[in-house]
Design a protein around this motif. Structure first.
Motif, mmCIF file in Angstrom:
data_model
loop_
_atom_site.group_PDB
_atom_site.id
_atom_site.type_symbol
_atom_site.label_atom_id
_atom_site.label_comp_id
_atom_site.label_asym_id
_atom_site.label_seq_id
_atom_site.Cartn_x
_atom_site.Cartn_y
_atom_site.Cartn_z
ATOM 1 N N MET A 154 29.482 13.677 -18.973
ATOM 2 C CA MET A 154 28.703 13.301 -20.132
ATOM 3 C C MET A 154 27.559 12.368 -19.728
ATOM 4 S SD MET A 154 28.793 13.617 -23.492
ATOM 5 C CE MET A 154 28.492 12.798 -24.990
ATOM 6 N N VAL A 155 27.839 11.341 -18.943
ATOM 7 C CA VAL A 155 26.802 10.408 -18.513
ATOM 8 C C VAL A 155 25.796 11.133 -17.618
ATOM 9 C CG1 VAL A 155 26.341 8.334 -17.153
ATOM 10 C CG2 VAL A 155 28.255 8.374 -18.752
ATOM 11 N N LEU A 156 26.287 11.992 -16.727
ATOM 12 C CA LEU A 156 25.403 12.740 -15.839
ATOM 13 C C LEU A 156 24.465 13.640 -16.649
ATOM 14 C CD1 LEU A 156 24.470 13.473 -13.013
ATOM 15 C CD2 LEU A 156 26.283 15.209 -12.948
ATOM 16 N N ASP A 157 25.000 14.300 -17.670
ATOM 17 C CA ASP A 157 24.156 15.148 -18.521
ATOM 18 C C ASP A 157 23.088 14.329 -19.241
ATOM 19 O OD1 ASP A 157 25.529 17.392 -17.757
ATOM 20 O OD2 ASP A 157 26.752 17.511 -19.572
ATOM 21 N N THR A 158 23.435 13.144 -19.684
ATOM 22 C CA THR A 158 22.466 12.273 -20.356
ATOM 23 C C THR A 158 21.373 11.836 -19.390
ATOM 24 O OG1 THR A 158 24.167 11.482 -21.869
ATOM 25 C CG2 THR A 158 22.189 10.122 -21.655
ATOM 26 N N VAL A 159 21.763 11.475 -18.174
ATOM 27 C CA VAL A 159 20.778 11.083 -17.157
ATOM 28 C C VAL A 159 19.868 12.262 -16.827
ATOM 29 C CG1 VAL A 159 20.507 10.399 -14.734
ATOM 30 C CG2 VAL A 159 22.178 9.237 -16.186
ATOM 31 N N MET A 160 20.453 13.430 -16.646
ATOM 32 C CA MET A 160 19.666 14.624 -16.323
ATOM 33 C C MET A 160 18.699 14.974 -17.451
ATOM 34 S SD MET A 160 20.193 15.720 -13.335
ATOM 35 C CE MET A 160 21.310 15.597 -12.002
ATOM 36 N N THR A 161 19.172 14.901 -18.682
ATOM 37 C CA THR A 161 18.317 15.209 -19.830
ATOM 38 C C THR A 161 17.167 14.210 -19.922
ATOM 39 O OG1 THR A 161 20.164 16.175 -21.041
ATOM 40 C CG2 THR A 161 18.261 15.494 -22.341
ATOM 41 N N THR A 162 17.474 12.943 -19.771
ATOM 42 C CA THR A 162 16.443 11.908 -19.847
ATOM 43 C C THR A 162 15.409 12.090 -18.747
ATOM 44 O OG1 THR A 162 18.043 10.376 -20.811
ATOM 45 C CG2 THR A 162 16.046 9.414 -19.836
ATOM 46 N N LEU A 163 15.865 12.297 -17.533
ATOM 47 C CA LEU A 163 14.954 12.500 -16.409
ATOM 48 C C LEU A 163 14.119 13.761 -16.615
ATOM 49 C CD1 LEU A 163 14.110 11.320 -13.688
ATOM 50 C CD2 LEU A 163 15.938 12.655 -12.630
ATOM 51 N N HIS A 164 14.736 14.809 -17.087
ATOM 52 C CA HIS A 164 14.049 16.083 -17.327
ATOM 53 C C HIS A 164 12.927 15.913 -18.354
ATOM 54 C CE1 HIS A 164 13.966 20.469 -17.052
ATOM 55 N NE2 HIS A 164 13.832 20.518 -18.370
ATOM 56 N N VAL A 165 13.234 15.274 -19.458
ATOM 57 C CA VAL A 165 12.245 15.089 -20.524
ATOM 58 C C VAL A 165 11.152 14.119 -20.085
ATOM 59 C CG1 VAL A 165 11.924 14.215 -22.873
ATOM 60 C CG2 VAL A 165 13.853 15.725 -22.359
ATOM 61 N N LEU A 166 11.520 13.033 -19.449
ATOM 62 C CA LEU A 166 10.545 12.034 -19.022
ATOM 63 C C LEU A 166 9.561 12.611 -18.006
ATOM 64 C CD1 LEU A 166 9.560 9.097 -19.106
ATOM 65 C CD2 LEU A 166 11.201 8.612 -17.286
ATOM 66 N N VAL A 167 10.065 13.251 -16.981
ATOM 67 C CA VAL A 167 9.195 13.821 -15.951
ATOM 68 C C VAL A 167 8.339 14.940 -16.550
ATOM 69 C CG1 VAL A 167 9.156 15.134 -13.786
ATOM 70 C CG2 VAL A 167 10.625 13.134 -14.008
ATOM 71 N N GLY A 168 8.930 15.752 -17.403
ATOM 72 C CA GLY A 168 8.166 16.825 -18.039
ATOM 73 C C GLY A 168 7.026 16.285 -18.886
ATOM 74 N N ALA A 169 7.291 15.252 -19.649
ATOM 75 C CA ALA A 169 6.251 14.660 -20.501
ATOM 76 C C ALA A 169 5.149 14.023 -19.653
ATOM 77 C CB ALA A 169 6.868 13.635 -21.440
ATOM 78 N N LEU A 170 5.523 13.326 -18.581
ATOM 79 C CA LEU A 170 4.518 12.726 -17.691
ATOM 80 C C LEU A 170 3.676 13.801 -17.000
ATOM 81 C CD1 LEU A 170 6.588 9.822 -16.103
ATOM 82 C CD2 LEU A 170 4.682 9.613 -17.713
ATOM 83 N N TRP A 171 4.318 14.865 -16.610
ATOM 84 C CA TRP A 171 3.625 15.970 -15.944
ATOM 85 C C TRP A 171 2.611 16.607 -16.894
ATOM 86 C CZ3 TRP A 171 6.366 21.192 -14.599
ATOM 87 C CH2 TRP A 171 5.542 21.981 -13.781
ATOM 88 N N VAL A 172 3.071 16.960 -18.078
ATOM 89 C CA VAL A 172 2.174 17.574 -19.061
ATOM 90 C C VAL A 172 1.064 16.600 -19.440
ATOM 91 C CG1 VAL A 172 2.013 18.461 -21.422
ATOM 92 C CG2 VAL A 172 3.896 19.193 -19.935
ATOM 93 N N GLY A 173 1.406 15.343 -19.638
ATOM 94 C CA GLY A 173 0.404 14.346 -19.982
ATOM 95 C C GLY A 173 -0.669 14.206 -18.921
#
Length: 152
Positions: free
Chosen positions: A1-20
């Motif tokens: 559960m914690v690993l999935d939360t970390v992965m989701t957060t990292l995925h969304v954060l990096v994706g948003a920075l990349w697109v931005g």
């Protein structure tokens, strides 16, 4: 559960920075270069940083997205559900965004190495605008997935 939360957060954060970063280059940096407000050396440095960040973001997105898809979906749910189709669309958009950033940088740097700015910036603008649109579609796709929406 914690690993999935970390992965989701990292995925969304990096994706948003990349697109931005792609949207910023398409909407602010290249128009300034086309109008002659930027010299070749700083523009080349920006293009190089963008492509290196894009490559790193691609790796992070592949690893985190692969983890999330592998733990949250089966082949049947990826190919047979609305959410699975969104995940597959995200994968396709990710590949297209990566390719467009590489193509745009190549068009830009080819002319910059000859100390030309306006023509290469103009040549790369269309590619980077397309990349920005693809990036926005990626964020819309992510928003639909995050909303938990399920049409079928």
């Amino acid at each position: 559960m914690v690993l999935d939360t970390v992965m989701t957060t990292l995925h969304v954060l990096v994706g948003a920075l990349w697109v931005g970063s792609v949207v910023f280059v398409a909407g602010a940096i290249l128009p300034a270069a086309v109008s002659g407000d930027l010299d070749a050396a700083p523009l080349e440095a920006i293009a190089d940083r963008l492509v290196y960040f894009s490559r790193g973001a691609s790796v992070v997105m592949l690893l985190t997205g692969g983890h999330l898809a592998g733990t949250g979906y089966t082949v049947a749910t990826l190919t047979g559900s609305w959410r699975g189709h969104l995940v597959l669309a995200m994968l396709l958009l990710w590949l297209v965004l990566s390719a467009l950033v590489e193509i745009g940088r190549s068009r830009l740097v080819d002319g910059l190495q000859q100390k030309r700015v306006r023509a290469p910036a103009k040549a790369a603008t269309t590619v980077f605008r397309a990349a920005a649109v693809v990036g926005v579609l990626l964020l819309v796709d992510a928003g639909l997935l995050a909303s938990g929406m399920s049409l079928y």
